[in-house]
Motif scaffolding. Sequence first.
Motif, PDB file in Angstrom:
ATOM      1  N   TYR A  32     100.357  26.990  35.121  1.00  0.00           N
ATOM      2  CA  TYR A  32     100.167  26.023  36.188  1.00  0.00           C
ATOM      3  C   TYR A  32      98.854  26.313  36.890  1.00  0.00           C
ATOM      4  CZ  TYR A  32     103.781  22.655  37.344  1.00  0.00           C
ATOM      5  OH  TYR A  32     104.564  21.541  37.372  1.00  0.00           O
ATOM      6  N   GLU A  33      97.997  25.410  36.969  1.00  0.00           N
ATOM      7  CA  GLU A  33      96.793  25.587  37.766  1.00  0.00           C
ATOM      8  C   GLU A  33      96.370  24.215  38.244  1.00  0.00           C
ATOM      9  OE1 GLU A  33      93.979  25.915  33.799  1.00  0.00           O
ATOM     10  OE2 GLU A  33      93.375  27.036  35.561  1.00  0.00           O
ATOM     11  N   SER A  34      95.561  24.205  39.301  1.00  0.00           N
ATOM     12  CA  SER A  34      95.153  22.888  39.783  1.00  0.00           C
ATOM     13  C   SER A  34      94.201  22.273  38.761  1.00  0.00           C
ATOM     14  CB  SER A  34      94.473  23.003  41.148  1.00  0.00           C
ATOM     15  OG  SER A  34      93.124  23.356  40.971  1.00  0.00           O
ATOM     16  N   VAL A  35      94.146  20.967  38.784  1.00  0.00           N
ATOM     17  CA  VAL A  35      93.276  20.254  37.849  1.00  0.00           C
ATOM     18  C   VAL A  35      91.824  20.703  38.039  1.00  0.00           C
ATOM     19  CG1 VAL A  35      92.364  17.973  37.272  1.00  0.00           C
ATOM     20  CG2 VAL A  35      94.797  18.274  37.626  1.00  0.00           C
ATOM     21  N   LEU A  36      91.410  20.851  39.290  1.00  0.00           N
ATOM     22  CA  LEU A  36      90.021  21.250  39.551  1.00  0.00           C
ATOM     23  C   LEU A  36      89.752  22.656  39.014  1.00  0.00           C
ATOM     24  CD1 LEU A  36      87.323  20.412  40.729  1.00  0.00           C
ATOM     25  CD2 LEU A  36      88.066  21.306  42.947  1.00  0.00           C
ATOM     26  N   ASP A  37      90.716  23.575  39.189  1.00  0.00           N
ATOM     27  CA  ASP A  37      90.536  24.933  38.658  1.00  0.00           C
ATOM     28  C   ASP A  37      90.364  24.894  37.141  1.00  0.00           C
ATOM     29  OD1 ASP A  37      90.652  26.096  41.098  1.00  0.00           O
ATOM     30  OD2 ASP A  37      92.766  26.662  40.977  1.00  0.00           O
ATOM     31  N   LEU A  38      91.130  24.052  36.482  1.00  0.00           N
ATOM     32  CA  LEU A  38      91.013  23.916  35.019  1.00  0.00           C
ATOM     33  C   LEU A  38      89.613  23.416  34.643  1.00  0.00           C
ATOM     34  CD1 LEU A  38      92.263  23.724  32.116  1.00  0.00           C
ATOM     35  CD2 LEU A  38      92.826  21.355  32.690  1.00  0.00           C
ATOM     36  N   PHE A  39      89.144  22.390  35.361  1.00  0.00           N
ATOM     37  CA  PHE A  39      87.822  21.823  35.050  1.00  0.00           C
ATOM     38  C   PHE A  39      86.730  22.880  35.245  1.00  0.00           C
ATOM     39  CE2 PHE A  39      88.805  17.049  36.046  1.00  0.00           C
ATOM     40  CZ  PHE A  39      89.827  17.096  35.114  1.00  0.00           C
ATOM     41  N   ILE A  40      86.876  23.678  36.321  1.00  0.00           N
ATOM     42  CA  ILE A  40      85.864  24.696  36.627  1.00  0.00           C
ATOM     43  C   ILE A  40      85.905  25.822  35.591  1.00  0.00           C
ATOM     44  CG2 ILE A  40      85.233  26.470  38.325  1.00  0.00           C
ATOM     45  CD1 ILE A  40      86.075  24.482  40.527  1.00  0.00           C
ATOM     46  N   ARG A  41      87.083  26.069  35.041  1.00  0.00           N
ATOM     47  CA  ARG A  41      87.248  27.151  34.062  1.00  0.00           C
ATOM     48  C   ARG A  41      86.636  26.790  32.699  1.00  0.00           C
ATOM     49  NH1 ARG A  41      91.522  29.154  31.077  1.00  0.00           N
ATOM     50  NH2 ARG A  41      93.066  27.620  31.708  1.00  0.00           N
ATOM     51  N   ARG A  42      86.524  25.496  32.395  1.00  0.00           N
ATOM     52  CA  ARG A  42      85.934  25.111  31.099  1.00  0.00           C
ATOM     53  C   ARG A  42      84.474  25.515  31.027  1.00  0.00           C
ATOM     54  NH1 ARG A  42      82.185  22.837  29.222  1.00  0.00           N
ATOM     55  NH2 ARG A  42      81.614  22.184  31.323  1.00  0.00           N
ATOM     56  N   ARG A  43      84.114  26.269  30.028  1.00  0.00           N
ATOM     57  CA  ARG A  43      82.722  26.667  29.819  1.00  0.00           C
ATOM     58  C   ARG A  43      82.364  26.476  28.346  1.00  0.00           C
ATOM     59  NH1 ARG A  43      80.012  29.884  33.170  1.00  0.00           N
ATOM     60  NH2 ARG A  43      78.349  28.793  32.076  1.00  0.00           N
ATOM     61  N   SER A  44      81.082  26.353  28.063  1.00  0.00           N
ATOM     62  CA  SER A  44      80.638  26.256  26.670  1.00  0.00           C
ATOM     63  C   SER A  44      80.682  27.630  26.033  1.00  0.00           C
ATOM     64  CB  SER A  44      79.209  25.704  26.611  1.00  0.00           C
ATOM     65  OG  SER A  44      79.217  24.339  26.951  1.00  0.00           O
ATOM     66  N   ILE A  45      81.467  27.766  24.979  1.00  0.00           N
ATOM     67  CA  ILE A  45      81.640  29.055  24.311  1.00  0.00           C
ATOM     68  C   ILE A  45      80.855  29.037  22.992  1.00  0.00           C
ATOM     69  CG2 ILE A  45      83.364  30.572  23.204  1.00  0.00           C
ATOM     70  CD1 ILE A  45      83.373  30.583  26.345  1.00  0.00           C
ATOM     71  N   ARG A  46      80.026  30.065  22.824  1.00  0.00           N
ATOM     72  CA  ARG A  46      79.161  30.118  21.638  1.00  0.00           C
ATOM     73  C   ARG A  46      79.399  31.367  20.797  1.00  0.00           C
ATOM     74  NH1 ARG A  46      76.086  27.885  25.806  1.00  0.00           N
ATOM     75  NH2 ARG A  46      75.566  25.695  25.423  1.00  0.00           N
ATOM     76  N   SER A  47      80.472  32.100  21.093  1.00  0.00           N
ATOM     77  CA  SER A  47      80.862  33.248  20.266  1.00  0.00           C
ATOM     78  C   SER A  47      82.388  33.268  20.177  1.00  0.00           C
ATOM     79  CB  SER A  47      80.329  34.533  20.889  1.00  0.00           C
ATOM     80  OG  SER A  47      80.769  35.639  20.119  1.00  0.00           O
ATOM     81  N   TYR A  48      82.889  33.316  18.945  1.00  0.00           N
ATOM     82  CA  TYR A  48      84.333  33.158  18.727  1.00  0.00           C
ATOM     83  C   TYR A  48      84.901  34.332  17.951  1.00  0.00           C
ATOM     84  CZ  TYR A  48      83.539  28.336  20.186  1.00  0.00           C
ATOM     85  OH  TYR A  48      83.202  27.218  20.912  1.00  0.00           O
ATOM     86  N   LEU A  49      86.218  34.589  18.160  1.00  0.00           N
ATOM     87  CA  LEU A  49      86.921  35.597  17.372  1.00  0.00           C
ATOM     88  C   LEU A  49      87.165  35.048  15.974  1.00  0.00           C
ATOM     89  CD1 LEU A  49      89.697  36.772  19.889  1.00  0.00           C
ATOM     90  CD2 LEU A  49      87.514  37.911  19.363  1.00  0.00           C
ATOM     91  N   ASP A  50      87.292  35.961  15.017  1.00  0.00           N
ATOM     92  CA  ASP A  50      87.601  35.558  13.644  1.00  0.00           C
ATOM     93  C   ASP A  50      89.112  35.328  13.542  1.00  0.00           C
ATOM     94  OD1 ASP A  50      87.546  35.099  10.973  1.00  0.00           O
ATOM     95  OD2 ASP A  50      87.256  37.197  10.385  1.00  0.00           O
ATOM     96  N   LYS A  51      89.568  34.265  14.169  1.00  0.00           N
ATOM     97  CA  LYS A  51      91.004  34.004  14.270  1.00  0.00           C
ATOM     98  C   LYS A  51      91.213  32.490  14.226  1.00  0.00           C
ATOM     99  CE  LYS A  51      94.727  34.490  17.675  1.00  0.00           C
ATOM    100  NZ  LYS A  51      95.135  34.972  18.994  1.00  0.00           N
ATOM    101  N   PRO A  52      92.035  32.014  13.287  1.00  0.00           N
ATOM    102  CA  PRO A  52      92.216  30.559  13.212  1.00  0.00           C
ATOM    103  C   PRO A  52      92.970  30.012  14.416  1.00  0.00           C
ATOM    104  CG  PRO A  52      93.626  31.694  11.608  1.00  0.00           C
ATOM    105  CD  PRO A  52      92.817  32.748  12.285  1.00  0.00           C
ATOM    106  N   VAL A  53      92.773  28.729  14.673  1.00  0.00           N
ATOM    107  CA  VAL A  53      93.500  28.056  15.756  1.00  0.00           C
ATOM    108  C   VAL A  53      94.781  27.475  15.176  1.00  0.00           C
ATOM    109  CG1 VAL A  53      93.373  26.247  17.510  1.00  0.00           C
ATOM    110  CG2 VAL A  53      91.300  27.487  16.862  1.00  0.00           C
ATOM    111  N   GLU A  54      95.905  27.739  15.842  1.00  0.00           N
ATOM    112  CA  GLU A  54      97.195  27.248  15.375  1.00  0.00           C
ATOM    113  C   GLU A  54      97.183  25.722  15.272  1.00  0.00           C
ATOM    114  OE1 GLU A  54      96.565  29.164  17.881  1.00  0.00           O
ATOM    115  OE2 GLU A  54      97.771  30.991  17.809  1.00  0.00           O
TER     116      GLU A  54
END
Length: 186
Positions: free
Chosen positions: A2-24
């Motif tokens: 549970y988080e506020s909508v604004l907190d979620l929007f602020i948490r989104r960042r552009s990620i340019r390095s990823y783990l070697d792990k598939p997405v479910e």
Amino acid sequence: MYESVLDLFIRRRSIRSYLDKPVEKEKIDTILKAAFVAPSTCNNQPWEMIVVTEKSIMDEIRAKFSFANYNAPCAIIVCANTHLCRNIKGMYIFDCSAAMQNMLLCATALDLGSLWVGVYGEQSIKKISDIVGLPKHVVPCGIAYIGYANEVKGPREQFNDKRVYEQVYDINRKHRARPKNMKKLT
Ligand SMILES: Cc1cc2nc3c(=O)[nH]c(=O)nc-3n(C[C@H](O)[C@H](O)[C@H](O)COP(=O)(O)O)c2cc1C
């Protein structure tokens, strides 16, 4: 979760390095559902999504797009099927951008990293169309990289009250663009 909508929007960042792990697959499906409820011109919903997880295809995208040379395990190519655009042409870029942003925010809510990779201009459109076999009437509008983040980027606000006007525009207000010599995107 549970988080506020604004907190979620602020948490989104552009990620340019990823783990070697598939997405479910369930997470990808949730992200796609988020895309499909985006607003669209005349409710045309002109989008079609290509989900790429095969490493050979991901490698080809990375090799051909220097601004997308990041190790995400998954890409969702957001396309507009122009045959589905009734009434008004040329609005699909807005529709697909709304779908894209829904996906990035949904990925953030699922604790996944993401990146909007731009597809702009004839050359880029041709490159990605050739890689995934798009016919002419299906136009790629952007690529979402999705995966588990291998970098920590803090949430940050960018609110700037100088860019907000009351009732009418003020032509005397001065603005500063992001400095040109800021090499690294953060
Ligand atoms: C239309 C669009 C195209 C973008 N294309 C790329 C890209 O090709 N490669 C990349 O690394 N980032 C790309 N980005 C991400 C931006 O660089 C990023 O959103 C910006 O630096 C702000 O950082 P943030 O997303 O962490 O808030 C793109 C963003 C948008 C909206």
